[in-house]
Write an enzyme that holds these catalytic residues in place. Structure first.
Site, PDB file in Angstrom:
ATOM      1  N   THR A  71       0.852  -1.194   0.000  1.00 16.40           N
ATOM      2  CA  THR A  71       0.000   0.000   0.000  1.00 16.40           C
ATOM      3  C   THR A  71       0.889   1.245   0.000  1.00 16.40           C
ATOM      4  OG1 THR A  71      -1.806  -1.137   1.099  1.00 16.40           O
ATOM      5  CG2 THR A  71      -1.778   1.264   1.302  1.00 16.40           C
ATOM      6  N   ASN A 150      -5.223  -9.868  -7.849  1.00 16.59           N
ATOM      7  CA  ASN A 150      -5.348 -10.522  -6.547  1.00 16.59           C
ATOM      8  C   ASN A 150      -6.688 -11.226  -6.345  1.00 16.59           C
ATOM      9  OD1 ASN A 150      -6.003  -7.606  -6.577  1.00 16.59           O
ATOM     10  ND2 ASN A 150      -6.820  -8.031  -4.545  1.00 16.59           N
ATOM     11  N   CYS A 324      -9.121  -6.537   1.662  1.00 17.93           N
ATOM     12  CA  CYS A 324      -9.321  -5.151   2.078  1.00 17.93           C
ATOM     13  C   CYS A 324     -10.772  -4.727   1.949  1.00 17.93           C
ATOM     14  CB  CYS A 324      -8.454  -4.212   1.246  1.00 17.93           C
ATOM     15  SG  CYS A 324      -6.756  -4.723   1.246  1.00 17.93           S
TER      16      CYS A 324
HETATM   17  C1  LIG Z   1      -2.381  -6.716  -5.700  1.00 13.82           C
HETATM   18  C2  LIG Z   1      -2.192  -6.119  -4.341  1.00 13.82           C
HETATM   19  N1  LIG Z   1      -1.669  -4.889  -4.237  1.00 13.82           N
HETATM   20  C3  LIG Z   1      -1.469  -4.305  -3.045  1.00 13.82           C
HETATM   21  C4  LIG Z   1      -1.780  -4.938  -1.869  1.00 13.82           C
HETATM   22  C5  LIG Z   1      -1.550  -4.234  -0.554  1.00 13.82           C
HETATM   23  O1  LIG Z   1      -0.483  -4.814   0.132  1.00 13.82           O
HETATM   24  P1  LIG Z   1      -0.223  -4.525   1.682  1.00 13.82           P
HETATM   25  O2  LIG Z   1      -1.167  -5.399   2.430  1.00 13.82           O
HETATM   26  O3  LIG Z   1       1.200  -4.880   1.899  1.00 13.82           O
HETATM   27  O4  LIG Z   1      -0.452  -3.081   1.913  1.00 13.82           O
HETATM   28  C6  LIG Z   1      -2.325  -6.231  -1.923  1.00 13.82           C
HETATM   29  C7  LIG Z   1      -2.710  -6.948  -0.692  1.00 13.82           C
HETATM   30  O5  LIG Z   1      -3.824  -7.021  -0.299  1.00 13.82           O
HETATM   31  C8  LIG Z   1      -2.537  -6.838  -3.192  1.00 13.82           C
HETATM   32  O6  LIG Z   1      -3.050  -8.060  -3.310  1.00 13.82           O
END
Ligand SMILES: Cc1ncc(COP(=O)(O)O)c(C=O)c1O
Length: 380
Positions: A71, A150, A324
């Site tokens: 993030t 994701n 999320c």
């Molecule tokens: C494709 C993708 N980008 C960004 C993130 C965010 O990662 P983080 O949890 O390290 O902030 C995630 C995780 O949920 C993700 O799957």
């Protein structure tokens, strides 16, 4: 039986990673910016991690910035490049199926006066390359496209995207979070200006990420304070987490091919067994242009909340899509971009695996889905 099938949300931390991290917590706890021997000792581990991560991606150690996760990496890269390049142009491009840590940043930039083109995807979740070509303009300064989605596991044609963007004035940022441990990523093969990853998706700790930024890429760094990370990201580096990330990355890369074969076999077994059991379902995404670790399925006979609850009662832990947004009732923006049928997202479940997942677990999941199907068929 208990089955953790939510590895796209997060993975368990590998024991080898915990061992390495504990050693740093207990013995090498110094502040890597302190100049005495305890600080220099911690610095050694930080430098070594940076070299290892850089080597993994085929880049220079000075191009690696350690962050708190993807993030932060996504926010820093997208805002940082957009602000720094605003004098050249205020047009930006991304896709409709990016993670919210990308999409919400673009929405914010739109409110600040940037213009954003959101690329469509087809029913397999692949970005429309022709639309990308047509969208690129003189004043386009940044394109941000994820490597692997994701929610559905679709792999984008990154070499094509890279080549198209390379012919323009724009810089390319890639969210490679779900690609690590599934695809080899040699950044030298591309013209990528910035790339984000996070440790907790490949057996590392939460709260540790990397932002690769190609040398001389113009970025406005916003976190002010000390001079850590060569003034690009102030704040004492979290050495235990960084060492954990590095160990997890090394382990994920060491067994990449074997893991891929294993996960693809599990994915096929999952699909074939459900078919054999005559459970009605459709695959969301692509069976060919995808990684093995994510299987997103549409079950027309049941709504997603009921399915998740019943699976949970059977000891099967999955989610409806991105972790999320799992707490919200908003249907997946990814499935909404792929299908005209608005209802599809309300009946779709994401199963995601890691290299420790087993055939036995897959069979157990399909058996429980079969039971749920029959229960619902009778009730309807
Ligand atoms: C494709 C993708 N980008 C960004 C993130 C965010 O990662 P983080 O949890 O390290 O902030 C995630 C995780 O949920 C993700 O799957």
């Amino acid at each position: 039986m208990e089955v953790y099938a939510d590895s796209a949300a997060t993975t368990p931390v590998k024991p080898e990673v915990i061992t390495k991290m504990m050693d740093i917590y207990e013995t090498h706890y110094g502040n890597p910016s302190s100049i005495h021997s305890i600080g220099r000792d911690a610095r050694k581990y930080l430098d070594e991690s940076r070299r290892t991560v850089a080597k993994f991606f085929g880049v220079k150690p000075s191009e690696i910035i350690f962050t708190s996760g993807a993030t932060e990496s996504n926010n820093t890269a997208i805002k940082g490049i957009a602000y720094q390049q605003a004098h050249k142009g205020k047009h930006l491009i991304t896709s409709k199926i990016e993670h919210h840590s990308v999409l919400h940043v673009f929405e914010q930039l739109e409110r600040e006066g940037f213009e954003v083109t959101y690329l469509d995807v087809d029913t397999e979740g692949i970005v429309n390359l022709q639309q990308l070509r047509e969208a690129l303009r003189e004043d386009t300064v940044l394109v941000s496209i994820m490597f692997v989605n994701n929610e559905i596991g679709t792999v984008q044609p990154m070499y094509d995207i890279d080549a198209i963007v390379a012919e323009s004035n724009a810089l390319l940022h890639v969210d490679a979070v779900q690609a690590v441990g599934h695809l080899p990523i040699d950044i030298q093969d591309f013209n990528i200006a910035a790339l984000s990853i996070t440790a907790h998706k490949f057996g590392g700790p939460k709260g540790a990420g990397v932002l690769y930024v190609k040398a001389d890429t113009p970025v406005t760094y916003w976190q002010l304070g000390g001079e850590q990370e060569t003034k690009r990201r102030a704040g004492t580096e979290n050495v235990p987490q960084i060492v954990g990330l590095t160990e997890a990355l090394t382990l994920a890369n060491a067994n990449l091919d074997d893991n891929n074969v294993h996960l693809m076999n599990l994915k096929n077994l999952f699909i074939v067994t459900l078919q054999e059991r005559s459970v009605p379902f459709e695959i969301n995404g692509s069976m060919t242009d995808s990684t093995g670790h994510i299987v997103n399925l549409y079950f027309p006979f049941i709504d997603v909340e009921t399915m998740l609850t019943l699976l949970d009662l059977s000891g099967i832990y999955v989610s409806s899509g991105s972790a999320c947004t799992a707490g919200s009732t908003t249907p997946s923006h990814v499935l909404a971009a792929m299908y005209e049928n608005d209802d599809r997202a309300k009946h779709s479940v994401r199963f995601s695996f890691n290299e420790l997942s087993t055939e036995q677990e897959i069979k157990y999941i399909t058996m429980e889905i079969h039971k749920i199907y029959h229960k619902f068929k009778e009730e309807v």
